[in-house]
Design an enzyme around this catalytic site. Structure first.
Site, mmCIF file in Angstrom:
data_model
loop_
_atom_site.group_PDB
_atom_site.id
_atom_site.type_symbol
_atom_site.label_atom_id
_atom_site.label_comp_id
_atom_site.label_asym_id
_atom_site.label_seq_id
_atom_site.Cartn_x
_atom_site.Cartn_y
_atom_site.Cartn_z
ATOM 1 C CG HIS A 273 -1.692 -1.273 1.403
ATOM 2 N ND1 HIS A 273 -2.886 -1.560 0.793
ATOM 3 C CD2 HIS A 273 -1.361 -2.389 2.111
ATOM 4 C CE1 HIS A 273 -3.294 -2.785 1.132
ATOM 5 N NE2 HIS A 273 -2.369 -3.302 1.916
ATOM 6 C CB SER B 289 12.868 22.979 -15.160
ATOM 7 O OG SER B 289 12.056 24.130 -15.290
ATOM 8 C CE LYS C 264 11.428 19.679 -10.966
ATOM 9 N NZ LYS C 264 10.173 20.111 -11.589
ATOM 10 C CD GLU D 293 8.866 12.439 -15.448
ATOM 11 O OE1 GLU D 293 7.853 13.117 -15.622
ATOM 12 O OE2 GLU D 293 9.982 12.929 -15.211
#
Ligand code: ARG
Length: 472
Positions: A168, A289, A295, A302
């Site tokens: 979980h 970024s 970043k 991804e």
């Protein structure tokens, strides 16, 4: 253009089938129905199939020696052109098959027109796609094995590195990081098995089915199958030209493989977020970024996650393509190629990049350890300790739950509570309890095949290496 004698328009689509038509195909229809823009990728497989077909036609006495030799020579020079990127593809000639046949005839004359004896583009294209996919499957299995080896190497390094195991997405019990990685090795093992399985079922020759019913020439299909490395021939001619199970089966196996890689990617993304801080990906696999200077984004995992949707989408497209087709061949089948090619390409790129990326991972064992300690990951071990001292499991569970609540209120781990406090929850607790409350103790205790004890993880890695060396 007009034919002088009959006043009828001159056939345009290569003159291959257009003798029957009274007017040329509309430009928009030509563009709509042509497949050469994408099926040219099958060119070398098409030529291989034609070489085998011509050899067989000669062997059974349908083609003369001169014609057969001219065809072989001609096809080999066409293949040279294709390889060198010199072949000029024509939309007027619809698809890869008609383009190649026309070029051959331009080059060798009459003999070229005899090549298509006893076959149809229907069994021809079914053969080409199988040859293409067979090669792709072998390459993909090899690339998947490279990911497996990268996983094994990393797992070996981290057989004794402790991290929190989750259920979980809550800290559950400590596990070895190597053990966690080996879970993905197992998934990939099944994925490769599915690819190999699919290859076995696919490796049958459709040629000889001709348009749908077979051919009236005395062909030798077994000979062509042997020449092209098929394990045998498709038994039923209608099935041979209309079946695209292999494309669906492959895309199904590819989808599941991508789902596994997507799950792995999701974990890499989570682990790299500063909230976890378990790992870092090499800079070459990340991007920054344009607005936020701080970043470092895990773009590659991804995208793997994103491309999984694309592959599963292709599987859906192929299933829908087939669902209402009556026997035998229908032009719908031409739509099998773009999804199939894209599944192959996406998978190949993903596997190649992932194998590299896994080698560029930096692991932060302290962060993993700290996370495991924060989550009371050894609570089950304390309960098991009590059970071994005669406490019924349900009572042990309850006592430990109270201890956890207390530790949580104190802001410390179970192992930080003094013995007296622990005994307040159950008087069966002795000084030796601290051995089971350590993370290493918890790992070592799970010492059986499939368990997370580092000695078991190392044994699993050794078995996995043997399996790989034995060819999967
Ligand atoms: N380009 C076609 C395909 O990809 C080849 C077979 C065409 N056969 C036909 N009867 N039109 O399926």
């Amino acid at each position: 253009m007009q034919d002088n004698e009959t006043n009828a328009p001159v056939p345009q689509a290569g003159g291959t089938w257009s003798g029957r038509f009274g007017e040329p195909v509309a430009e928009i229809v030509k563009r709509y129905t042509a497949s050469v823009g994408f099926d040219r990728r099958l060119a070398l497989f098409d030529i291989r199939g034609s070489v085998a077909h011509a050899r067989m036609l000669h062997a059974v006495g349908i083609l003369s020696r001169e014609d057969w030799e001219a065809i072989e020579r001609g096809l080999s020079s066409v293949a040279d052109d294709v390889r060198a990127g010199r072949f000029e593809w024509s939309l007027d000639l619809e698809d890869v098959h008609l383009n190649i046949e026309r070029r051959l005839t331009e080059r060798i004359g009459e003999a070229g027109k005899r090549l298509h004896t006893g076959r149809s583009r229907n069994d021809q294209v079914a053969t080409d796609v199988r040859l293409f996919l067979r090669e792709a499957l072998d390459d993909l299995a090899e690339l998947a094995r490279r990911v497996q080896v990268a996983l094994l190497d990393l797992a070996e390094h981290h057989a004794a590195t402790v991290m929190p195991g989750f259920t979980h997405l809550q800290v559950a019990q400590p596990v070895s990081f190597g053990h966690h990685l080996m879970a993905y090795f197992e998934m990939l093992d099944r994925d490769i098995g599915r690819l190999v399985d699919c290859r076995t079922r696919m490796n049958r020759l459709p040629l000889g089915a001709a348009a749908l019913a077979g051919t009236s020439y005395p062909i030798d299909r077994e000979m062509v199958a042997r020449e092209l490395g098929f394990d045998g021939v498709c038994e039923n001619s209608l099935d041979a030209v209309s079946d695209r199970d292999f494309a669906i089966e492959f895309s199904g196996a590819a989808s599941l493989l991508m789902v596994h890689l997507s799950r792995m990617s999701e974990e890499l993304i989570l682990w790299m977020s500063p909230r976890f801080g378990f790992i870092d990906l090499a800079d070459r696999f990340c991007t920054g970024s344009s607005i936020m200077p701080q970043k470092k984004n895990p773009d590659v995992p991804e995208l793997i996650r994103g491309k999984t949707g694309r592959v599963v989408g292709h599987l859906m497209a192929l299933l829908m393509l087939m669902k209402s087709q009556p026997l035998a061949y229908n032009k719908d089948n031409q739509e099998d190629k773009e999804p199939l090619f894209d599944v192959v390409d996406t998978l190949a790129q993903t596997l190649a990049i992932l194998a590299d990326m896994l080698r560029g991972i930096t692991v932060h064992p302290e962060a993993m350890r700290a996370a495991a300690r924060q989550g009371f990951a050894t609570a089950t071990d304390l309960a098991d300790y009590l059970v071994k001292r005669g406490v019924p499991f349900r009572d042990a569970h309850e006592a430990v739950a109270r201890a956890v609540r207390h530790a949580e209120a104190q802001g410390c781990d179970l192992a930080d509570l003094p013995l007296e406090t622990l005994r307040g929850f159950c008087d069966k607790i002795e000084a030796d309890v601290y051995q089971v409350l350590t993370l290493e103790g918890a790992l070592d205790a799970r010492n059986h095949v499939g368990g997370t004890a580092p000695v078991q993880v190392r044994a699993a890695i050794a078995r996995a290496r043997q399996r790989l060396a034995a060819g999967g």
